[in-house]
Design a protein around this motif. Structure first.
Motif, mmCIF file in Angstrom:
data_model
loop_
_atom_site.group_PDB
_atom_site.id
_atom_site.type_symbol
_atom_site.label_atom_id
_atom_site.label_comp_id
_atom_site.label_asym_id
_atom_site.label_seq_id
_atom_site.Cartn_x
_atom_site.Cartn_y
_atom_site.Cartn_z
ATOM 1 N N MET A 1 0.855 -1.190 0.000
ATOM 2 C CA MET A 1 0.000 0.000 0.000
ATOM 3 C C MET A 1 0.888 1.234 0.000
ATOM 4 N N SER A 2 0.712 2.095 -0.933
ATOM 5 C CA SER A 2 1.548 3.284 -1.013
ATOM 6 C C SER A 2 1.124 4.302 0.020
ATOM 7 N N ALA A 3 2.121 5.025 0.557
ATOM 8 C CA ALA A 3 1.809 6.098 1.504
ATOM 9 C C ALA A 3 1.039 7.210 0.812
ATOM 10 N N GLU A 4 1.335 7.410 -0.516
ATOM 11 C CA GLU A 4 0.625 8.458 -1.252
ATOM 12 C C GLU A 4 -0.864 8.167 -1.327
ATOM 13 N N GLY A 5 -1.213 6.891 -1.558
ATOM 14 C CA GLY A 5 -2.625 6.527 -1.622
ATOM 15 C C GLY A 5 -3.329 6.771 -0.309
ATOM 16 N N GLY A 6 -2.648 6.456 0.806
ATOM 17 C CA GLY A 6 -3.234 6.697 2.115
ATOM 18 C C GLY A 6 -3.417 8.183 2.369
ATOM 19 N N THR A 7 -2.439 8.998 1.956
ATOM 20 C CA THR A 7 -2.545 10.437 2.165
ATOM 21 C C THR A 7 -3.691 11.030 1.359
ATOM 22 N N GLY A 51 -6.291 14.245 11.118
ATOM 23 C CA GLY A 51 -5.115 15.033 11.472
ATOM 24 C C GLY A 51 -4.069 14.200 12.193
ATOM 25 N N LEU A 52 -4.506 13.304 13.075
ATOM 26 C CA LEU A 52 -3.570 12.420 13.779
ATOM 27 C C LEU A 52 -2.859 11.478 12.818
ATOM 28 N N LEU A 53 -3.588 10.940 11.839
ATOM 29 C CA LEU A 53 -2.970 10.046 10.861
ATOM 30 C C LEU A 53 -1.917 10.779 10.036
ATOM 31 N N LEU A 54 -2.207 12.015 9.649
ATOM 32 C CA LEU A 54 -1.219 12.804 8.905
ATOM 33 C C LEU A 54 0.007 13.093 9.762
ATOM 34 N N LEU A 55 -0.214 13.400 11.050
ATOM 35 C CA LEU A 55 0.898 13.660 11.963
ATOM 36 C C LEU A 55 1.747 12.410 12.145
ATOM 37 N N GLY A 56 1.091 11.256 12.313
ATOM 38 C CA GLY A 56 1.834 10.014 12.455
ATOM 39 C C GLY A 56 2.668 9.705 11.228
ATOM 40 N N GLY A 57 2.101 9.952 10.026
ATOM 41 C CA GLY A 57 2.861 9.720 8.803
ATOM 42 C C GLY A 57 4.086 10.611 8.705
ATOM 43 N N ARG A 76 3.251 5.378 12.910
ATOM 44 C CA ARG A 76 1.961 5.330 12.210
ATOM 45 C C ARG A 76 0.993 4.400 12.930
ATOM 46 N N TYR A 77 1.498 3.325 13.528
ATOM 47 C CA TYR A 77 0.640 2.421 14.292
ATOM 48 C C TYR A 77 0.200 3.060 15.602
ATOM 49 N N VAL A 78 1.111 3.803 16.227
ATOM 50 C CA VAL A 78 0.775 4.479 17.487
ATOM 51 C C VAL A 78 -0.381 5.448 17.269
ATOM 52 N N TYR A 79 -0.268 6.256 16.231
ATOM 53 C CA TYR A 79 -1.326 7.237 15.978
ATOM 54 C C TYR A 79 -2.607 6.567 15.497
ATOM 55 N N SER A 157 -5.243 -7.753 7.195
ATOM 56 C CA SER A 157 -3.860 -8.032 6.822
ATOM 57 C C SER A 157 -3.059 -6.807 6.408
ATOM 58 N N ALA A 158 -3.701 -5.655 6.247
ATOM 59 C CA ALA A 158 -2.984 -4.459 5.811
ATOM 60 C C ALA A 158 -1.942 -4.051 6.849
ATOM 61 N N LYS A 159 -0.758 -3.717 6.375
ATOM 62 C CA LYS A 159 0.312 -3.288 7.283
ATOM 63 C C LYS A 159 0.354 -1.778 7.456
ATOM 64 N N ALA A 160 -0.206 -1.032 6.508
ATOM 65 C CA ALA A 160 -0.311 0.416 6.644
ATOM 66 C C ALA A 160 -1.674 0.754 7.239
ATOM 67 N N PRO A 161 -1.719 1.552 8.296
ATOM 68 C CA PRO A 161 -2.985 1.761 9.007
ATOM 69 C C PRO A 161 -3.935 2.757 8.365
ATOM 70 N N GLU A 162 -3.431 3.636 7.497
ATOM 71 C CA GLU A 162 -4.245 4.774 7.066
ATOM 72 C C GLU A 162 -5.502 4.364 6.306
#
Length: 335
Positions: A1-7, A51-57, A76-79, A157-162
């Motif tokens: 999963m790309s970080a760009e897609g999550g953003t 906002g928290l997800l963006l801060l975590g990223g 990213r998991y913490v947030y 199963s997703a490893k990226a939380p966003e």
């Protein structure tokens, strides 16, 4: 999963929720509907969560330090876990409290919506449309990495939380809007605020359920998950097929972040190999592993060993730490 897609999904959800929260709160002030208040707080909580997800990223991209040598990918998991707490408390528990308060008020005073009766309906219908666009964006971005997995498997199963967080939030928001629409409509039809309270309570239960699901998934990621079964097979096959490696005695993986993976393996080499041949084999094995996961940042530790058969494989759950008083083993070679 790309970080760009999550953003992209986060920004779409943030834009929708800020506008929806303001609109719902104005509708609550004019109409007095408890469902509108619960929904406005829900949208406000969702806005804060994005906002928290963006801060975590952003924080996860910091460079490694001596105190945190593997970097900050797990921020990213913490947030993501904090998001589940906010959704549970500020969203779910507040809605349940407001439902309880509204129910008792309606039993005493009726609780009917007497002013601006059309406004909550209009706001809810408009909110469904805006939330639908946000949800569609999250679905589109998720489909790029979901593959053939079901939605349940993807979230588990997703490893990226966003994207899982935004998907569940937007889904809960859409269902919550339907609950609010039903509650407000029945209140307008019957003149009883009990239905508004029931709609608010349904929203609270929904948000609490979604928050618990998110907390369970984020907890698993925080504790530490291995690579996916497919990725583990690719890595082990790459190691086993390397010239100079007789077999993989055992291998373990651990996600240090959504796009960071730790790979540790003990590899059997020929008893007659000299140090130079073993070093070459280890370097080739490391290169082979990196080629299987080109989109990941890999931290690889490979230990050569003489093959003693299946007895060399540690039992499940073994830590590899020698008992007190045991003679230390020869330091492992690391690629």
């Amino acid at each position: 999963m790309s970080a760009e897609g999550g953003t992209t999904a986060i920004l779409a959800a943030l834009a929708a929720n800020v506008g929806i929260a303001v609109t719902k709160f104005v509708a609550f002030l004019l109409s007095g509907s408890s469902s509108m208040l619960a929904e406005s707080v829900h949208s406000l909580a969702d806005s804060g969560n994005q906002g928290l997800l963006l801060l975590g990223g952003k924080k996860s991209k910091r460079d490694a330090t001596p105190e945190h040598p593997f970097g900050f990918g797990r921020e990213r998991y913490v947030y993501g876990f904090i998001v589940s707490i906010v959704l549970f408390s500020l969203g779910g528990l507040f809605a349940l409290y407001e439902a309880y308060h509204k129910y008792h008020e309606s039993r005493l005073h009726g609780g009917a919506i007497t002013s601006w009766q059309w406004l909550p309906i209009a706001v809810l219908l408009a909110s469904i449309v805006m939330e639908g666009f946000s949800f569609r964006t999250a679905v589109r971005e998720s489909n790029r990495s979901r593959g053939s997995r079901s939605w349940r498997e993807f979230i588990r199963s997703a490893k990226a939380p966003e994207l899982p967080v935004v998907l569940l939030e937007d889904f809960a928001a859409l269902i919550g809007l339907v609950f609010a629409l039903i509650g407000v409509s029945l209140t307008l039809i019957t003149g009883s605020g009990v239905w508004d309270a029931f709609g608010t309570g349904a929203i609270g239960l929904l948000l609490v359920t979604v928050a618990i699901v998110l907390a369970i998934e984020m907890k698993s990621l925080l504790i530490g998950e291995s690579a996916s079964p497919r990725a583990r097979r690719r890595i082990e096959d790459a190691l086993a097929s390397t010239d100079g490696i007789e077999r993989v005695i055992h291998a373990k993986t651990l996600h240090l972040g959504p796009e960071e993976l730790l790979v540790a393996a003990k590899l059997a080499v020929s008893p007659g190999s000299d140090a130079a041949a073993i070093a070459d084999a280890i370097n080739r094995a490391e290169a082979a592993v990196r080629a299987t996961e080109p989109d990941m940042t890999l931290v690889i530790y490979l230990e050569p060993d003489i093959d003693l058969g299946e007895s060399a494989v540690p039992p499940e759950g073994a830590t590899g730490v020698p008992p007190e008083g045991a003679t230390p083993a020869t330091p492992a070679a690391a690629g």
